[in-house]
Design a protein around this motif. Sequence first.
Motif, short mmCIF file in Angstrom:
data_model
loop_
_atom_site.label_atom_id
_atom_site.label_comp_id
_atom_site.label_asym_id
_atom_site.label_seq_id
_atom_site.Cartn_x
_atom_site.Cartn_y
_atom_site.Cartn_z
N SER A 248 12.76 1.05 -9.42
CA SER A 248 12.68 0.57 -7.80
C SER A 248 11.40 0.15 -7.67
CB SER A 248 12.96 1.62 -6.86
OG SER A 248 11.96 2.72 -6.83
N TYR A 249 10.42 0.49 -8.58
CA TYR A 249 9.02 0.10 -8.64
C TYR A 249 8.75 -1.25 -9.52
CZ TYR A 249 8.12 4.50 -6.11
OH TYR A 249 8.06 5.37 -5.29
N SER A 250 9.53 -1.68 -9.98
CA SER A 250 9.50 -2.96 -11.27
C SER A 250 8.58 -3.95 -10.50
CB SER A 250 10.81 -3.25 -11.60
OG SER A 250 11.53 -2.39 -12.36
N THR A 251 8.91 -4.40 -9.39
CA THR A 251 8.06 -5.32 -8.80
C THR A 251 6.71 -5.03 -8.39
OG1 THR A 251 10.00 -6.37 -7.61
CG2 THR A 251 7.91 -6.84 -6.61
N LEU A 252 6.42 -3.92 -7.74
CA LEU A 252 4.81 -3.20 -7.58
C LEU A 252 4.40 -3.26 -8.95
CD1 LEU A 252 3.16 -1.71 -5.97
CD2 LEU A 252 4.03 0.31 -6.72
N ILE A 253 4.84 -2.55 -10.04
CA ILE A 253 4.32 -2.64 -11.28
C ILE A 253 3.75 -3.77 -11.77
CG2 ILE A 253 4.36 -1.70 -13.84
CD1 ILE A 253 6.27 0.46 -12.58
N SER B 194 0.81 -1.29 0.08
CA SER B 194 0.02 0.01 -0.13
C SER B 194 1.04 1.34 -0.14
CB SER B 194 -0.87 0.16 1.14
OG SER B 194 -1.57 1.22 1.35
N GLY B 195 1.96 1.36 0.94
CA GLY B 195 2.64 2.41 0.90
C GLY B 195 3.44 2.89 -0.36
N GLN B 196 3.91 1.70 -0.95
CA GLN B 196 4.70 1.70 -2.14
C GLN B 196 4.00 2.23 -3.36
OE1 GLN B 196 6.64 -1.69 -3.55
NE2 GLN B 196 8.71 -0.52 -4.05
N LEU B 197 2.56 1.59 -3.19
CA LEU B 197 1.73 1.98 -4.37
C LEU B 197 1.36 3.50 -4.19
CD1 LEU B 197 -0.32 1.32 -6.64
CD2 LEU B 197 -1.86 0.78 -4.89
N THR B 198 1.11 4.10 -2.98
CA THR B 198 0.82 5.65 -2.55
C THR B 198 1.91 6.28 -3.19
OG1 THR B 198 -0.46 5.27 -0.86
CG2 THR B 198 0.35 7.42 -0.97
N ARG B 199 3.33 5.95 -3.22
CA ARG B 199 4.55 6.65 -3.67
C ARG B 199 4.55 6.49 -4.99
NH1 ARG B 199 6.47 4.31 1.04
NH2 ARG B 199 7.69 2.69 -0.12
N PHE B 200 4.30 5.47 -5.75
CA PHE B 200 4.23 5.31 -7.28
C PHE B 200 3.34 6.24 -7.73
CE2 PHE B 200 2.49 3.22 -10.79
CZ PHE B 200 3.53 3.23 -11.53
N LEU B 201 1.90 6.27 -6.96
CA LEU B 201 1.01 7.07 -7.80
C LEU B 201 1.11 8.64 -7.41
CD1 LEU B 201 -2.55 5.32 -6.53
CD2 LEU B 201 -1.20 5.24 -8.91
#
Length: 423
Positions: free
Chosen positions: A340-345, A257-264
């Motif tokens: 750095s967001y590769s896994t998240l994406i 969730s936190g990483q998604l917020t930063r990505f958005l």
Amino acid sequence: RDFCLSRGLGDVYKRQTTQDRNTHLEHLEDEILNFGIGGARGAINFLQALRDMMAGHSRSAVNMTVKWDGAPAIFAGVDPSDGKFFVAKKSVFNKSPLLYKTTQEITKDPKLPTGLKAPFIVALQEFSKLGIRNVLQGDLMFTTASLENEIIDGEKYTTFQPNTIVYAVPKGSDLDNEIRKTKIGVVWHTTYTGDSLQAMKASFGANISSLKKQRTVWMDDATYKDTSGTSTFTQAETASITAKLSQVGKIFQTINSGQLTRFLSLQSSFTGKFIGASIKTYYNSKVKVGQKVTNVSGYVSGYTDWVEGKFDIEINKLKTESNQKKLEIKKKETIRELKSYSTLITNIILYQNALIDTKQMIINKLNKVKQLTNTFVRTKQGFKVTNPEGYVAIDRVTGNAVKLVDRMEFSYNNFTAIKAWDR
């Protein structure tokens, strides 16, 4: 039966659908990019509720409506400032609204395309007889002048084509006889209420039961109707979609969730000249050419290249070396963060793919129910059968609404079909 479903879905994420005017509907799978983790959870809840509804054991509050491919959008109602009836395009809610209250205003307005003047005159004359008390938004489907006679696969039809889809009504049918007596056809889908046009709030759906019936006006409220019962899931189909939803849920759990917020937040920084660098724009570029995301790792690296390309375009436009270096530094910082967001994406795309597969199971079932008209697209080779444009699921408690559209089919039709204005 008219479809509604029972539990409120809006507590998990906030939307502005009942507050905004001219509300833009989003695809269900994009809610994770619109509202983060709450949007992702809300999308799953929508599908669970739709599954329950179509399994036949839901009590009720999500309405289902059919998306009609009408054009243009038309507004009709009473101006609270003077009590006079009007018709309008989307400029109705501008600071200085452009309304048509007389035939003369329509004929003399240079901003209204010539081809819309006659239909708007008919709309003003005929809709004023319906007793509309607030403001309704709908899609204009036809006027008498736009009705045509066609023979498709040996069958005779009365057809109308407001946009991409050709709507065909069998000759001699009750609907054909009804339409042939009218002057105009419209599908109402949104209601606006308020003390002034600028302050009006939208709510999806339009209750037209209180409107006066006029022989000269054919209208519908777009509610999805299944009089045959064929849209109800079988026990096996319910089990299948439940298993798919379970898969969606497991992928959802992998999204931080936190990483998604930063990505958005990074996505929100792509504004102005860089607005096309967003992942939604990148995804839409694939949809437009009918490419489903099957190679997820290739998609993720491709998105990084996409963003880098957007930066390179802007860097090459700059005339001074110092400005180019500054933007080059910004590009490197952005690409480093993006990687750095590769896994998240990757997890987002896996989630979206699973969600789309689940959504498609529902759409396929909904498409099996015969609608009011047959639907085709016009190609160089002749008419081709197509499904309705899609559906809209509306939470009756909160007003939240999302599109259920087969994006690949809709995109293919958009690029290959002969549209009304191309003829």
